[in-house]
Design a protein around this motif. Structure first.
Motif, PDB file in Angstrom:
ATOM      1  N   LYS A  42      46.268  80.966  66.606  1.00  0.00           N
ATOM      2  CA  LYS A  42      45.351  79.353  68.079  1.00  0.00           C
ATOM      3  C   LYS A  42      44.236  79.511  67.889  1.00  0.00           C
ATOM      4  O   LYS A  42      43.940  81.141  68.383  1.00  0.00           O
ATOM      5  CB  LYS A  42      46.672  79.948  69.222  1.00  0.00           C
ATOM      6  CG  LYS A  42      46.629  78.848  70.576  1.00  0.00           C
ATOM      7  CD  LYS A  42      46.663  79.233  71.547  1.00  0.00           C
ATOM      8  CE  LYS A  42      46.770  78.280  72.592  1.00  0.00           C
ATOM      9  NZ  LYS A  42      47.841  78.952  74.014  1.00  0.00           N
ATOM     10  N   GLU A  44      40.620  78.765  70.510  1.00  0.00           N
ATOM     11  CA  GLU A  44      40.448  78.467  71.667  1.00  0.00           C
ATOM     12  C   GLU A  44      38.842  78.349  71.607  1.00  0.00           C
ATOM     13  O   GLU A  44      38.159  79.414  71.281  1.00  0.00           O
ATOM     14  CB  GLU A  44      40.891  78.778  72.946  1.00  0.00           C
ATOM     15  CG  GLU A  44      42.699  78.245  73.063  1.00  0.00           C
ATOM     16  CD  GLU A  44      42.710  78.450  74.599  1.00  0.00           C
ATOM     17  OE1 GLU A  44      41.646  78.862  75.635  1.00  0.00           O
ATOM     18  OE2 GLU A  44      43.997  78.879  74.968  1.00  0.00           O
ATOM     19  N   GLU A  45      38.213  77.278  71.826  1.00  0.00           N
ATOM     20  CA  GLU A  45      36.548  76.306  71.624  1.00  0.00           C
ATOM     21  C   GLU A  45      36.194  75.824  72.970  1.00  0.00           C
ATOM     22  O   GLU A  45      36.616  74.971  73.030  1.00  0.00           O
ATOM     23  CB  GLU A  45      35.719  76.438  70.534  1.00  0.00           C
ATOM     24  CG  GLU A  45      34.743  76.893  69.943  1.00  0.00           C
ATOM     25  CD  GLU A  45      34.278  78.716  69.771  1.00  0.00           C
ATOM     26  OE1 GLU A  45      33.613  78.554  70.245  1.00  0.00           O
ATOM     27  OE2 GLU A  45      35.747  79.580  69.924  1.00  0.00           O
ATOM     28  N   TYR A  47      33.779  73.511  74.128  1.00  0.00           N
ATOM     29  CA  TYR A  47      33.543  72.212  74.038  1.00  0.00           C
ATOM     30  C   TYR A  47      32.351  71.410  74.732  1.00  0.00           C
ATOM     31  O   TYR A  47      32.918  70.373  75.043  1.00  0.00           O
ATOM     32  CB  TYR A  47      34.783  70.609  73.911  1.00  0.00           C
ATOM     33  CG  TYR A  47      34.903  69.660  73.160  1.00  0.00           C
ATOM     34  CD1 TYR A  47      34.518  69.515  71.713  1.00  0.00           C
ATOM     35  CD2 TYR A  47      34.493  68.504  73.775  1.00  0.00           C
ATOM     36  CE1 TYR A  47      34.307  68.273  70.903  1.00  0.00           C
ATOM     37  CE2 TYR A  47      34.098  67.226  73.037  1.00  0.00           C
ATOM     38  CZ  TYR A  47      33.941  66.675  72.064  1.00  0.00           C
ATOM     39  OH  TYR A  47      33.750  66.128  71.050  1.00  0.00           O
ATOM     40  N   VAL A  56      34.374  76.451  64.132  1.00  0.00           N
ATOM     41  CA  VAL A  56      36.478  77.077  64.910  1.00  0.00           C
ATOM     42  C   VAL A  56      36.985  77.308  63.154  1.00  0.00           C
ATOM     43  O   VAL A  56      38.124  78.158  63.779  1.00  0.00           O
ATOM     44  CB  VAL A  56      36.855  75.699  64.994  1.00  0.00           C
ATOM     45  CG1 VAL A  56      37.833  75.652  65.798  1.00  0.00           C
ATOM     46  CG2 VAL A  56      35.532  75.585  66.081  1.00  0.00           C
ATOM     47  N   GLU A 101      46.069  69.563  67.731  1.00  0.00           N
ATOM     48  CA  GLU A 101      44.183  69.543  68.022  1.00  0.00           C
ATOM     49  C   GLU A 101      44.288  68.131  69.300  1.00  0.00           C
ATOM     50  O   GLU A 101      45.293  67.980  69.497  1.00  0.00           O
ATOM     51  CB  GLU A 101      43.591  69.030  67.643  1.00  0.00           C
ATOM     52  CG  GLU A 101      43.736  69.636  65.730  1.00  0.00           C
ATOM     53  CD  GLU A 101      42.045  68.575  65.277  1.00  0.00           C
ATOM     54  OE1 GLU A 101      41.282  69.153  65.141  1.00  0.00           O
ATOM     55  OE2 GLU A 101      42.420  67.798  64.219  1.00  0.00           O
ATOM     56  N   LYS A 107      37.186  72.503  76.402  1.00  0.00           N
ATOM     57  CA  LYS A 107      37.840  73.429  74.889  1.00  0.00           C
ATOM     58  C   LYS A 107      38.546  72.889  74.915  1.00  0.00           C
ATOM     59  O   LYS A 107      39.271  71.514  74.398  1.00  0.00           O
ATOM     60  CB  LYS A 107      38.713  74.469  76.151  1.00  0.00           C
ATOM     61  CG  LYS A 107      37.935  75.260  77.242  1.00  0.00           C
ATOM     62  CD  LYS A 107      38.930  76.344  77.446  1.00  0.00           C
ATOM     63  CE  LYS A 107      38.872  77.509  77.897  1.00  0.00           C
ATOM     64  NZ  LYS A 107      39.916  78.120  78.319  1.00  0.00           N
ATOM     65  N   TYR A 108      38.443  72.734  72.809  1.00  0.00           N
ATOM     66  CA  TYR A 108      39.102  72.390  71.663  1.00  0.00           C
ATOM     67  C   TYR A 108      40.133  73.692  71.472  1.00  0.00           C
ATOM     68  O   TYR A 108      39.716  74.632  71.236  1.00  0.00           O
ATOM     69  CB  TYR A 108      38.255  72.887  70.868  1.00  0.00           C
ATOM     70  CG  TYR A 108      38.792  72.138  69.557  1.00  0.00           C
ATOM     71  CD1 TYR A 108      38.699  70.833  68.815  1.00  0.00           C
ATOM     72  CD2 TYR A 108      38.699  73.557  68.628  1.00  0.00           C
ATOM     73  CE1 TYR A 108      40.242  70.942  67.965  1.00  0.00           C
ATOM     74  CE2 TYR A 108      39.808  72.735  67.907  1.00  0.00           C
ATOM     75  CZ  TYR A 108      40.018  71.998  67.398  1.00  0.00           C
ATOM     76  OH  TYR A 108      40.656  71.170  65.626  1.00  0.00           O
ATOM     77  N   ILE A 109      40.885  73.034  71.193  1.00  0.00           N
ATOM     78  CA  ILE A 109      42.310  74.145  71.624  1.00  0.00           C
ATOM     79  C   ILE A 109      43.000  73.241  69.806  1.00  0.00           C
ATOM     80  O   ILE A 109      43.034  72.051  70.309  1.00  0.00           O
ATOM     81  CB  ILE A 109      43.668  74.116  72.264  1.00  0.00           C
ATOM     82  CG1 ILE A 109      42.735  75.049  73.839  1.00  0.00           C
ATOM     83  CG2 ILE A 109      44.162  75.791  72.026  1.00  0.00           C
ATOM     84  CD1 ILE A 109      43.502  75.205  75.233  1.00  0.00           C
ATOM     85  N   GLN A 111      46.020  74.641  66.257  1.00  0.00           N
ATOM     86  CA  GLN A 111      46.785  75.706  66.147  1.00  0.00           C
ATOM     87  C   GLN A 111      46.672  75.572  64.111  1.00  0.00           C
ATOM     88  O   GLN A 111      46.253  73.757  63.999  1.00  0.00           O
ATOM     89  CB  GLN A 111      48.522  75.390  65.789  1.00  0.00           C
ATOM     90  CG  GLN A 111      49.161  75.611  67.395  1.00  0.00           C
ATOM     91  CD  GLN A 111      49.478  76.887  67.532  1.00  0.00           C
ATOM     92  OE1 GLN A 111      49.233  77.730  66.983  1.00  0.00           O
ATOM     93  NE2 GLN A 111      50.097  77.946  68.614  1.00  0.00           N
TER      94      GLN A 111
END
Length: 358
Positions: A42, A44-45, A47, A56, A101, A107-109, A111
Protein backbone atom coordinates in the motif's frame (compact mmCIF):
# COMPACT_ATOMS: atom_id res chain seq x y z
CA UNK A 1 -3.44 -55.91 -43.38
CA UNK A 2 -0.16 -56.49 -41.52
CA UNK A 3 1.37 -53.44 -43.20
CA UNK A 4 -1.62 -51.34 -42.11
CA UNK A 5 -1.15 -52.41 -38.47
CA UNK A 6 2.56 -51.62 -38.59
CA UNK A 7 1.82 -48.15 -39.93
CA UNK A 8 -0.72 -47.55 -37.19
CA UNK A 9 1.74 -48.64 -34.52
CA UNK A 10 4.36 -46.34 -36.03
CA UNK A 11 1.98 -43.37 -35.93
CA UNK A 12 1.01 -44.16 -32.35
CA UNK A 13 4.65 -44.45 -31.34
CA UNK A 14 5.49 -41.09 -32.94
CA UNK A 15 2.47 -39.47 -31.25
CA UNK A 16 3.53 -40.96 -27.93
CA UNK A 17 7.07 -39.56 -28.27
CA UNK A 18 5.77 -36.10 -29.19
CA UNK A 19 3.37 -36.18 -26.23
CA UNK A 20 6.13 -37.17 -23.81
CA UNK A 21 8.45 -34.50 -25.20
CA UNK A 22 5.78 -31.81 -24.88
CA UNK A 23 4.79 -32.98 -21.39
CA UNK A 24 8.43 -33.00 -20.32
CA UNK A 25 9.15 -29.52 -21.64
CA UNK A 26 5.94 -28.16 -20.15
CA UNK A 27 6.81 -29.55 -16.74
CA UNK A 28 10.33 -28.12 -16.83
CA UNK A 29 9.25 -24.67 -17.96
CA UNK A 30 6.50 -24.62 -15.37
CA UNK A 31 9.08 -25.13 -12.65
CA UNK A 32 11.50 -22.54 -14.01
CA UNK A 33 8.88 -19.84 -14.63
CA UNK A 34 7.83 -19.52 -11.01
CA UNK A 35 8.32 -16.01 -9.65
CA UNK A 36 8.49 -14.55 -6.18
CA UNK A 37 5.38 -12.47 -5.59
CA UNK A 38 4.97 -9.64 -3.07
CA UNK A 39 1.36 -8.51 -2.74
CA UNK A 40 -0.66 -5.76 -1.09
CA UNK A 41 2.00 -3.06 -1.01
CA UNK A 42 0.00 0.00 0.00
CA UNK A 43 1.40 3.34 -1.10
CA UNK A 44 0.04 6.75 -0.11
CA UNK A 45 1.36 9.93 -1.69
CA UNK A 46 0.28 13.59 -1.58
CA UNK A 47 -1.57 14.47 -4.79
CA UNK A 48 -0.55 17.98 -5.77
CA UNK A 49 1.13 19.82 -8.62
CA UNK A 50 4.40 17.96 -7.97
CA UNK A 51 2.79 14.50 -8.06
CA UNK A 52 4.79 12.04 -10.17
CA UNK A 53 3.30 8.58 -10.53
CA UNK A 54 6.62 7.06 -11.62
CA UNK A 55 8.08 7.98 -8.24
CA UNK A 56 5.14 6.28 -6.53
CA UNK A 57 5.80 3.11 -8.54
CA UNK A 58 9.48 3.27 -7.62
CA UNK A 59 8.50 3.57 -3.96
CA UNK A 60 6.40 0.41 -4.29
CA UNK A 61 9.34 -1.40 -5.91
CA UNK A 62 11.62 -0.38 -3.03
CA UNK A 63 9.19 -1.67 -0.41
CA UNK A 64 8.46 -4.91 -2.27
CA UNK A 65 12.17 -5.62 -2.72
CA UNK A 66 12.86 -5.09 0.98
CA UNK A 67 9.98 -7.35 2.05
CA UNK A 68 11.05 -10.15 -0.31
CA UNK A 69 14.75 -10.03 0.54
CA UNK A 70 14.04 -9.86 4.28
CA UNK A 71 11.99 -13.03 3.84
CA UNK A 72 14.84 -14.76 2.02
CA UNK A 73 17.89 -13.86 4.11
CA UNK A 74 18.93 -14.13 7.73
CA UNK A 75 19.47 -11.05 9.90
CA UNK A 76 23.26 -11.28 9.59
CA UNK A 77 22.98 -10.83 5.80
CA UNK A 78 20.53 -7.93 5.70
CA UNK A 79 23.27 -5.29 5.65
CA UNK A 80 24.66 -6.85 2.48
CA UNK A 81 21.43 -6.22 0.57
CA UNK A 82 20.57 -2.75 1.88
CA UNK A 83 22.96 -1.04 -0.55
CA UNK A 84 21.64 -1.70 -4.04
CA UNK A 85 20.57 0.83 -6.64
CA UNK A 86 16.96 1.22 -7.74
CA UNK A 87 18.09 0.38 -11.28
CA UNK A 88 19.42 -2.99 -10.13
CA UNK A 89 16.24 -3.67 -8.17
CA UNK A 90 14.14 -2.96 -11.26
CA UNK A 91 16.23 -5.41 -13.27
CA UNK A 92 15.04 -8.19 -10.94
CA UNK A 93 11.34 -7.43 -11.46
CA UNK A 94 9.35 -9.63 -13.83
CA UNK A 95 6.10 -7.63 -13.77
CA UNK A 96 3.79 -5.66 -11.51
CA UNK A 97 0.18 -4.57 -11.23
CA UNK A 98 -1.72 -1.74 -9.55
CA UNK A 99 -5.15 -2.13 -7.98
CA UNK A 100 -7.61 -0.11 -5.87
CA UNK A 101 -6.34 3.25 -7.07
CA UNK A 102 -8.16 6.14 -5.41
CA UNK A 103 -7.73 9.90 -5.04
CA UNK A 104 -9.10 11.13 -1.72
CA UNK A 105 -8.34 14.15 0.47
CA UNK A 106 -5.55 15.27 -1.86
CA UNK A 107 -3.93 11.86 -1.59
CA UNK A 108 -3.18 9.13 -4.08
CA UNK A 109 -3.65 5.65 -2.57
CA UNK A 110 -3.04 2.35 -4.36
CA UNK A 111 -2.18 -1.31 -3.84
CA UNK A 112 0.78 -2.80 -5.73
CA UNK A 113 1.59 -6.43 -6.53
CA UNK A 114 5.17 -7.01 -7.65
CA UNK A 115 6.63 -10.19 -9.12
CA UNK A 116 10.37 -10.78 -9.04
CA UNK A 117 12.21 -13.21 -11.29
CA UNK A 118 13.16 -16.09 -9.00
CA UNK A 119 16.26 -17.13 -10.95
CA UNK A 120 17.61 -13.55 -11.09
CA UNK A 121 16.99 -13.05 -7.36
CA UNK A 122 18.84 -16.25 -6.45
CA UNK A 123 21.73 -15.38 -8.75
CA UNK A 124 21.92 -11.89 -7.26
CA UNK A 125 22.14 -13.31 -3.73
CA UNK A 126 24.70 -15.91 -4.77
CA UNK A 127 26.86 -13.13 -6.22
CA UNK A 128 26.67 -11.45 -2.82
CA UNK A 129 27.84 -14.72 -1.19
CA UNK A 130 24.47 -15.09 0.51
CA UNK A 131 22.74 -18.45 0.69
CA UNK A 132 19.01 -17.61 0.61
CA UNK A 133 16.18 -19.57 2.17
CA UNK A 134 12.82 -20.61 0.84
CA UNK A 135 10.23 -17.97 1.87
CA UNK A 136 7.86 -20.63 3.19
CA UNK A 137 5.21 -19.28 5.53
CA UNK A 138 4.18 -21.49 8.45
CA UNK A 139 1.83 -21.53 11.41
CA UNK A 140 3.32 -22.41 14.77
CA UNK A 141 1.85 -22.87 18.23
CA UNK A 142 3.69 -20.89 20.90
CA UNK A 143 3.36 -21.18 24.67
CA UNK A 144 4.92 -18.10 26.34
CA UNK A 145 5.69 -18.66 30.04
CA UNK A 146 6.90 -15.74 32.16
CA UNK A 147 8.34 -16.36 35.64
CA UNK A 148 9.88 -13.95 38.12
CA UNK A 149 12.75 -16.02 39.52
CA UNK A 150 13.14 -13.80 42.58
CA UNK A 151 9.64 -14.58 43.83
CA UNK A 152 8.90 -17.72 41.73
CA UNK A 153 5.77 -15.93 40.55
CA UNK A 154 4.12 -17.23 37.39
CA UNK A 155 2.55 -14.60 35.13
CA UNK A 156 -0.15 -16.58 33.41
CA UNK A 157 -1.28 -15.57 29.91
CA UNK A 158 -3.32 -12.36 30.30
CA UNK A 159 -1.00 -11.31 33.16
CA UNK A 160 1.95 -11.86 30.83
CA UNK A 161 2.68 -8.85 28.60
CA UNK A 162 4.71 -11.03 26.24
CA UNK A 163 1.53 -13.03 25.66
CA UNK A 164 -0.64 -9.91 25.37
CA UNK A 165 1.64 -8.15 22.88
CA UNK A 166 2.97 -11.12 20.93
CA UNK A 167 0.76 -10.93 17.85
CA UNK A 168 0.56 -7.14 17.80
CA UNK A 169 4.32 -7.01 17.36
CA UNK A 170 4.94 -8.25 13.82
CA UNK A 171 6.57 -7.28 10.53
CA UNK A 172 5.26 -7.81 7.00
CA UNK A 173 8.34 -9.89 6.15
CA UNK A 174 7.88 -12.38 8.99
CA UNK A 175 7.27 -15.93 7.78
CA UNK A 176 5.96 -17.42 11.03
CA UNK A 177 2.35 -16.90 12.08
CA UNK A 178 1.79 -17.70 15.75
CA UNK A 179 -1.11 -19.44 17.45
CA UNK A 180 -1.33 -18.55 21.13
CA UNK A 181 -2.99 -20.77 23.76
CA UNK A 182 -6.41 -20.06 25.20
CA UNK A 183 -7.01 -19.41 28.87
CA UNK A 184 -7.42 -22.78 30.59
CA UNK A 185 -7.30 -23.51 34.32
CA UNK A 186 -5.96 -27.02 33.64
CA UNK A 187 -3.08 -25.59 31.59
CA UNK A 188 -2.32 -23.13 34.37
CA UNK A 189 -2.17 -25.96 36.92
CA UNK A 190 0.17 -27.97 34.66
CA UNK A 191 2.57 -25.03 34.33
CA UNK A 192 2.35 -24.17 38.02
CA UNK A 193 2.98 -27.78 39.03
CA UNK A 194 6.16 -27.90 36.93
CA UNK A 195 7.51 -24.46 37.72
CA UNK A 196 10.68 -25.87 39.33
CA UNK A 197 11.33 -28.13 36.32
CA UNK A 198 10.10 -25.68 33.71
CA UNK A 199 13.00 -26.03 31.25
CA UNK A 200 12.80 -29.82 31.08
CA UNK A 201 9.04 -30.35 30.98
CA UNK A 202 7.54 -30.99 27.51
CA UNK A 203 3.98 -29.63 28.05
CA UNK A 204 2.60 -32.36 25.82
CA UNK A 205 -0.88 -32.11 27.35
CA UNK A 206 -1.15 -28.47 26.28
CA UNK A 207 0.54 -28.71 22.88
CA UNK A 208 -1.55 -31.64 21.61
CA UNK A 209 -4.76 -29.62 21.91
CA UNK A 210 -3.71 -27.40 19.02
CA UNK A 211 -2.71 -30.11 16.53
CA UNK A 212 -0.05 -28.08 14.69
CA UNK A 213 3.11 -29.39 13.00
CA UNK A 214 5.27 -26.62 14.44
CA UNK A 215 5.53 -25.64 18.10
CA UNK A 216 7.55 -23.42 20.43
CA UNK A 217 7.82 -23.43 24.20
CA UNK A 218 9.01 -19.95 25.18
CA UNK A 219 10.27 -19.70 28.78
CA UNK A 220 11.08 -16.19 30.01
CA UNK A 221 12.86 -16.00 33.35
CA UNK A 222 13.01 -12.51 34.84
CA UNK A 223 15.63 -11.64 37.43
CA UNK A 224 16.22 -8.03 38.49
CA UNK A 225 17.30 -6.11 35.36
CA UNK A 226 17.82 -9.16 33.14
CA UNK A 227 15.66 -11.76 31.48
CA UNK A 228 16.79 -15.13 30.20
CA UNK A 229 14.85 -16.39 27.22
CA UNK A 230 14.91 -20.15 26.70
CA UNK A 231 13.12 -21.57 23.66
CA UNK A 232 12.37 -25.18 22.77
CA UNK A 233 11.48 -25.19 19.09
CA UNK A 234 10.05 -27.95 16.94
CA UNK A 235 9.79 -27.09 13.25
CA UNK A 236 8.36 -30.22 11.65
CA UNK A 237 10.79 -32.97 12.62
CA UNK A 238 13.59 -30.55 13.49
CA UNK A 239 14.20 -29.83 17.19
CA UNK A 240 16.12 -26.67 18.12
CA UNK A 241 17.11 -24.85 21.30
CA UNK A 242 17.70 -21.14 21.83
CA UNK A 243 19.10 -19.46 24.91
CA UNK A 244 19.49 -15.67 25.11
CA UNK A 245 19.91 -13.04 27.82
CA UNK A 246 18.59 -9.48 27.46
CA UNK A 247 18.64 -6.32 29.55
CA UNK A 248 15.12 -5.78 30.82
CA UNK A 249 13.89 -3.36 33.45
CA UNK A 250 10.15 -2.79 33.37
CA UNK A 251 7.73 -5.62 32.69
CA UNK A 252 4.88 -3.11 32.31
CA UNK A 253 6.69 -1.01 29.71
CA UNK A 254 5.02 -1.95 26.40
CA UNK A 255 7.80 -0.52 24.23
CA UNK A 256 10.44 -2.48 26.13
CA UNK A 257 8.40 -5.68 25.89
CA UNK A 258 7.83 -5.19 22.14
CA UNK A 259 11.55 -4.61 21.59
CA UNK A 260 12.36 -7.97 23.16
CA UNK A 261 9.54 -9.69 21.24
CA UNK A 262 11.01 -8.45 17.93
CA UNK A 263 14.42 -9.81 18.90
CA UNK A 264 12.94 -13.20 19.84
CA UNK A 265 10.91 -13.36 16.63
CA UNK A 266 13.96 -12.48 14.54
CA UNK A 267 15.80 -15.40 16.15
CA UNK A 268 12.92 -17.74 15.34
CA UNK A 269 12.83 -16.47 11.75
CA UNK A 270 16.57 -17.15 11.41
CA UNK A 271 16.16 -20.67 12.76
CA UNK A 272 13.33 -21.38 10.33
CA UNK A 273 15.41 -19.98 7.44
CA UNK A 274 18.47 -21.98 8.49
CA UNK A 275 16.65 -25.26 7.82
CA UNK A 276 15.29 -24.04 4.46
CA UNK A 277 18.49 -22.95 2.76
CA UNK A 278 18.52 -22.93 -1.06
CA UNK A 279 22.10 -23.95 -1.73
CA UNK A 280 22.35 -23.86 -5.52
CA UNK A 281 25.90 -25.26 -5.31
CA UNK A 282 24.25 -28.57 -4.40
CA UNK A 283 22.78 -30.14 -7.55
CA UNK A 284 21.36 -33.45 -6.35
CA UNK A 285 19.47 -35.48 -8.98
CA UNK A 286 16.56 -37.48 -7.51
CA UNK A 287 14.11 -39.69 -9.41
CA UNK A 288 10.51 -40.02 -8.28
CA UNK A 289 8.08 -42.61 -9.61
CA UNK A 290 4.27 -42.46 -9.56
CA UNK A 291 1.41 -44.51 -10.98
CA UNK A 292 0.86 -43.40 -14.61
CA UNK A 293 -2.88 -44.11 -14.47
CA UNK A 294 -3.59 -41.50 -11.77
CA UNK A 295 -3.52 -38.26 -13.78
CA UNK A 296 -4.93 -36.15 -10.93
CA UNK A 297 -2.15 -37.31 -8.64
CA UNK A 298 0.40 -36.48 -11.35
CA UNK A 299 -1.01 -32.96 -11.66
CA UNK A 300 -1.02 -32.54 -7.87
CA UNK A 301 2.61 -33.68 -7.65
CA UNK A 302 3.76 -31.34 -10.45
CA UNK A 303 2.03 -28.38 -8.82
CA UNK A 304 3.84 -29.10 -5.57
CA UNK A 305 7.24 -29.71 -7.22
CA UNK A 306 6.95 -26.36 -9.01
CA UNK A 307 6.29 -24.56 -5.72
CA UNK A 308 9.24 -25.98 -3.75
CA UNK A 309 12.09 -23.48 -3.91
CA UNK A 310 14.70 -26.13 -3.11
CA UNK A 311 13.84 -27.79 -6.44
CA UNK A 312 15.62 -25.84 -9.16
CA UNK A 313 14.37 -28.02 -12.03
CA UNK A 314 12.25 -31.07 -12.79
CA UNK A 315 11.17 -33.01 -15.85
CA UNK A 316 9.71 -36.35 -16.89
CA UNK A 317 12.59 -38.77 -17.28
CA UNK A 318 10.59 -41.83 -18.33
CA UNK A 319 6.96 -42.54 -19.16
CA UNK A 320 5.04 -45.73 -19.91
CA UNK A 321 1.59 -47.19 -19.26
CA UNK A 322 2.56 -48.19 -15.72
CA UNK A 323 4.60 -45.35 -14.27
CA UNK A 324 5.88 -41.82 -14.72
CA UNK A 325 9.41 -41.17 -13.50
CA UNK A 326 10.35 -37.58 -12.72
CA UNK A 327 13.93 -36.37 -12.47
CA UNK A 328 14.31 -33.43 -10.12
CA UNK A 329 17.34 -31.32 -9.21
CA UNK A 330 17.27 -30.71 -5.47
CA UNK A 331 19.38 -28.02 -3.78
CA UNK A 332 19.78 -29.65 -0.39
CA UNK A 333 19.89 -32.79 1.70
CA UNK A 334 17.61 -35.50 0.22
CA UNK A 335 16.08 -36.14 3.65
CA UNK A 336 14.84 -32.56 3.55
CA UNK A 337 12.80 -33.37 0.44
CA UNK A 338 11.17 -36.30 2.23
CA UNK A 339 10.28 -33.99 5.15
CA UNK A 340 8.86 -31.32 2.83
CA UNK A 341 6.76 -33.78 0.87
CA UNK A 342 5.38 -35.35 4.04
CA UNK A 343 4.07 -31.95 5.09
CA UNK A 344 1.86 -32.04 1.99
CA UNK A 345 0.74 -35.67 2.56
CA UNK A 346 3.02 -37.21 -0.07
CA UNK A 347 4.48 -40.47 1.25
CA UNK A 348 7.87 -41.40 -0.20
CA UNK A 349 9.48 -44.83 -0.20
CA UNK A 350 13.21 -44.07 -0.56
CA UNK A 351 14.42 -47.64 -0.13
CA UNK A 352 15.33 -48.01 -3.83
CA UNK A 353 17.26 -45.94 -6.33
CA UNK A 354 14.03 -44.58 -7.82
CA UNK A 355 11.81 -43.28 -5.03
CA UNK A 356 8.14 -44.23 -5.01
CA UNK A 357 5.64 -41.46 -4.30
CA UNK A 358 2.21 -42.36 -2.89
Amino acid sequence: MLLFKKKNYSYLYIFFLIFVFFFTEFSTNYALSKNYSVSNIKIEEVYDINFDKSKVVDKAFEQAFKILLYKLVENKDKLKINIISLKDKKSLIENFSISDEIFVDNKYIAQFNVQFNKKKILNYLNNKNIIPSSPAEIESFILPILIDTNSNELYYLNQNNFYNNWNSSKKNYHLIKYVLPNEDIEDYNIIKKNIYNIENYNFKEIIEKYNLKHEIILIILKSNSKIRVFSKIKFGKKNLLLNNVYDFYDIDNKDEVNKIIFKIKDNYEDKWKSINKINTSIQLPIRLSINAEDTKFSEKLENKLSSIDLISDFKIDMFNNKEIVYKIIFNGNPNKLIDIMSLYDFKIDASKEIWKVK
